[in-house]
Design an enzyme around this catalytic site. Sequence first.
Site, PDB file in Angstrom:
ATOM      1  N   ARG A 162       0.808  -1.204   0.000  1.00 55.73           N
ATOM      2  CA  ARG A 162       0.000   0.000   0.000  1.00 55.73           C
ATOM      3  C   ARG A 162       0.853   1.271   0.000  1.00 55.73           C
ATOM      4  NH1 ARG A 162      -4.523   0.474   2.113  1.00 55.73           N
ATOM      5  NH2 ARG A 162      -4.061   2.587   1.380  1.00 55.73           N
ATOM      6  N   ASP A 163       2.128   1.076   0.296  1.00 52.38           N
ATOM      7  CA  ASP A 163       3.025   2.231   0.194  1.00 52.38           C
ATOM      8  C   ASP A 163       2.993   2.820  -1.207  1.00 52.38           C
ATOM      9  OD1 ASP A 163       3.626   1.764   2.727  1.00 52.38           O
ATOM     10  OD2 ASP A 163       5.748   1.301   2.418  1.00 52.38           O
ATOM     11  N   LEU A 164       2.676   1.946  -2.142  1.00 51.67           N
ATOM     12  CA  LEU A 164       2.672   2.424  -3.525  1.00 51.67           C
ATOM     13  C   LEU A 164       1.492   3.349  -3.804  1.00 51.67           C
ATOM     14  CD1 LEU A 164       3.538  -0.957  -5.217  1.00 51.67           C
ATOM     15  CD2 LEU A 164       5.055   0.993  -4.866  1.00 51.67           C
TER      16      LEU A 164
END
Lengths: 112, 469
Positions: A68-70
């Site tokens: 989810r960092d992306l």
Amino acid sequence: MRRLRPVNRKARQIDDHIAATQGDIVGLQQGGPQPRPHIPMGCSLVFMPGWEVDAAGGTAGLCQPVERDLYDCYVTCFWPAQVPDHLNNYPDWTAKCATATKDWRNIDLVFP
Amino acid sequence: MTPLAPLEAHTFEAAGEPFAYLPSGAVFQLPRSAQLALDLLREGALDQQELLEGLIARGISAGEAEETVEEMRGARLIGGEDAAPAMEEQPVTPFPLQTLVLNLTNQCNLSCQYCYEFGEDRVATPEGKPKFMDWETAQASVDYLFVQAAGRRAVSITFFGGETLMNFRLLERVVEYAKVRAAEGGQYVDFSLTTNGTLLTPEIIEFLANENIGVTVSLDGPPELNDKLRVFANGRGSYGVIAPKVRALLARHTTRPIAARVTLTAEVTDVLGIFKHLKHDLGFTEVGFAPVTTSSNRLYSIGPQGLDRVLEQFRFLAEEYRDHALRNETHGFSNVSDTLTEIHQGVNKSHPCGAGLGLVGIGPSGDIAPCHRFVDSDAHALGHVSTGIDTARQADFLHRGHINRKYDCHTCFARPLCAGGCHHEAFVRYGDTGHPNLHYCDWIRDWTALCLRIYGEIAARNPAFLNHF
């Protein structure tokens, strides 16, 4: 500078130089004095999954999956060539994620 | 923790406010907290924590103390042993040419005794060389400029002599040709010239005005002063010939400020009288003064007392200049405006001027010299327009003149502006273009301090005026 007053152009250049080398690194937030206290973008306080680490300094114990960092990169095009990129290869990556705070589980991993 | 100490800075007061002028060329206005910090560190080195505690004990809030100290370190007002050493900064190479001084002739119709080109201290060796520049040489010089100035948006050509106007026909052709060359490359070319004014005619004035050419007239004041040394070969004074021509020039040529350039000598030190005459009686826009370049034993050389008299009068004019600036009026004392320009930019010179770097002089023979003052001197030639500059000779000239090599200058607060002073004057006095001009150090420091004070007063009371610079 808040205390010394730069009077001539060289002094202003030095002021700019100091500001550039001593200020926080602030993504997507340029120009003008930085507000204090400074809350960096991407902090979990504003639900932009991205730059936070867990209590142990890693990513394993985060409350969200690391992929989810992306999300932040994807939405804002923050990286020059993020994967997934929403311009060419993954235009629908967040199609099932209308509201990030609620729907983040619907974002899948990407294997390029 | 590394102890902190005051670093090199010239502190001064203007309009009741404290300022600091740094070797970087920067000018800062200091708050009370910074002054206190300097006072504390002058009593003895302290580490950062001790300094902060000292400031807090004197009533400065913790936040303000911390910010002040951090800013002072950043500006290099204070520092420890870890303060970065001054960098050796050699000029960028290749350094594009900006200004070409064309000595159209080495002949002159005046015989001023102090002339650096013909007088007793001349460096020129014109024997056997052309007296007038020919068209081929001038054309090759202009071509040389545009090749060497690649990448610059604007270049300058300054016409010089001898007496420049003795070769006016060539000047006309050069202007025409250089404009074409500039247009081809999408560049802008600016023209200016220095003349003694004796050969101005209505036709020449018309040309100068139409072509927007900057003009500086060498003239030493009213007749009783000008005619002491600025004379024709038969000894007759030149003022009577010059004055009506200058009036005609000033009446017609209004597109650019016309400047008078005065050489001060032993008996010509009435700066105020000269300024008044040239500015108000004749009507020059700007008047600039320079003490004659000479070895010290010439009768017309100005001694220390004469220079003190000059400085006293410069101070008077500088304060007049400031009063004008506070009223947003121009004054015309160009020595002050030139220095204020450099202070405002915050220049920090590696070399006293652009000679041999962004500027070269070209003599009638086509020889390239570091500047117009070295033209026709075999000993100082850097090359020829046909073959270009000899980079080894150029490097030697620049290495000699670099501020890092002038050890006497390294403790002087005025070095960012002065950088040791004129290469040519140094050669005349000391036989070495790279020698610092030690004979006028005190004078330069007093002058720099005066201009800093004037600058500070304008900065404090009418800062908008500084946008002119």
